[in-house]
Write an enzyme that holds these catalytic residues in place. Structure first.
Site, PDB file in Angstrom:
ATOM      1  N   CYS A 109       0.816  -1.209   0.000  1.00 46.11           N
ATOM      2  CA  CYS A 109       0.000   0.000   0.000  1.00 46.11           C
ATOM      3  C   CYS A 109       0.855   1.267   0.000  1.00 46.11           C
ATOM      4  CB  CYS A 109      -0.971  -0.052   1.180  1.00 46.11           C
ATOM      5  SG  CYS A 109      -2.394   1.051   1.025  1.00 46.11           S
ATOM      6  N   HIS A 110       0.860   2.053   1.078  1.00 42.48           N
ATOM      7  CA  HIS A 110       1.651   3.276   1.172  1.00 42.48           C
ATOM      8  C   HIS A 110       3.076   3.009   1.654  1.00 42.48           C
ATOM      9  CE1 HIS A 110      -2.313   5.149   0.913  1.00 42.48           C
ATOM     10  NE2 HIS A 110      -1.692   6.273   0.605  1.00 42.48           N
TER      11      HIS A 110
END
Length: 181
Positions: A109-110
């Site tokens: 994800c991030h």
């Protein structure tokens, strides 16, 4: 010999499923897992970056962890988590150790944001949550839209995934990497 996985997080904004599901999956496969955070205080998780999730106590701080003891580094996402780790020198040291030793890193994800500030993103092929694509490309990465992507540029393996929906593929890619060692 039992394989060992190191999970690193900040103490806030960690995407719940991206921490707990891979951690529990690896434990269930007989992998020894430790979760280290910025401080040895409860880690506040979130769901979809918006809703508060349960807190979990880490086993160590980033400063205390002996990185040479681990076979793979796993970095969960969460916008605040990743943005906080980007500024943490201990997180940079851990990431740089793994890359310098050609040990695998898995980021979802991030989490690939943290690789930018650790100066380990240039020329890596990866995926992530779509909102950080431009940041990664501006730092020299090559972004792809896949559930899971493995890159071995610069001799160290990087496994990345886009979001919580990709966790099953992410988990399997981590396990495959550990089994190939």
């Amino acid at each position: 010999m039992v394989k060992k996985a190191l999970f690193i997080t900040s103490n806030v904004g960690v995407e719940h499923d991206e921490l707990i599901q891979p951690l529990e999956f690896l434990k269930g496969q007989g992998i020894e897992v430790i979760h280290a955070a910025e401080k040895t205080e409860p880690v506040q998780t979130v769901k979809n970056d918006k809703e508060s999730g349960p807190s979990y106590p880490p086993q160590a701080s980033l400063e205390q962890v002996s990185v040479e003891d681990y076979d793979i580094l796993v970095i969960p996402g969460g916008t605040v988590n990743a943005d906080t780790l980007r500024l943490n020198e201990h997180a940079h040291r851990i990431i740089q150790y793994f890359t310098d030793q050609n040990k695998p890193i898995a980021a979802i994800c991030h989490a690939p944001w943290t690789l930018i500030n650790a100066e380990r993103i240039k020329n890596k092929n990866l995926t992530s949550y779509k909102s950080i694509r431009l940041d990664l490309e501006n730092a020299g990465a090559h972004w792809v839209d896949e559930a899971v992507h493995r890159c071995n540029t610069h001799e160290w393996p990087l496994i990345t995934s886009r979001c919580p929906d990709d966790i099953p593929q992410f988990n399997e890619a981590i396990l495959k990497e550990l089994n190939s060692m």
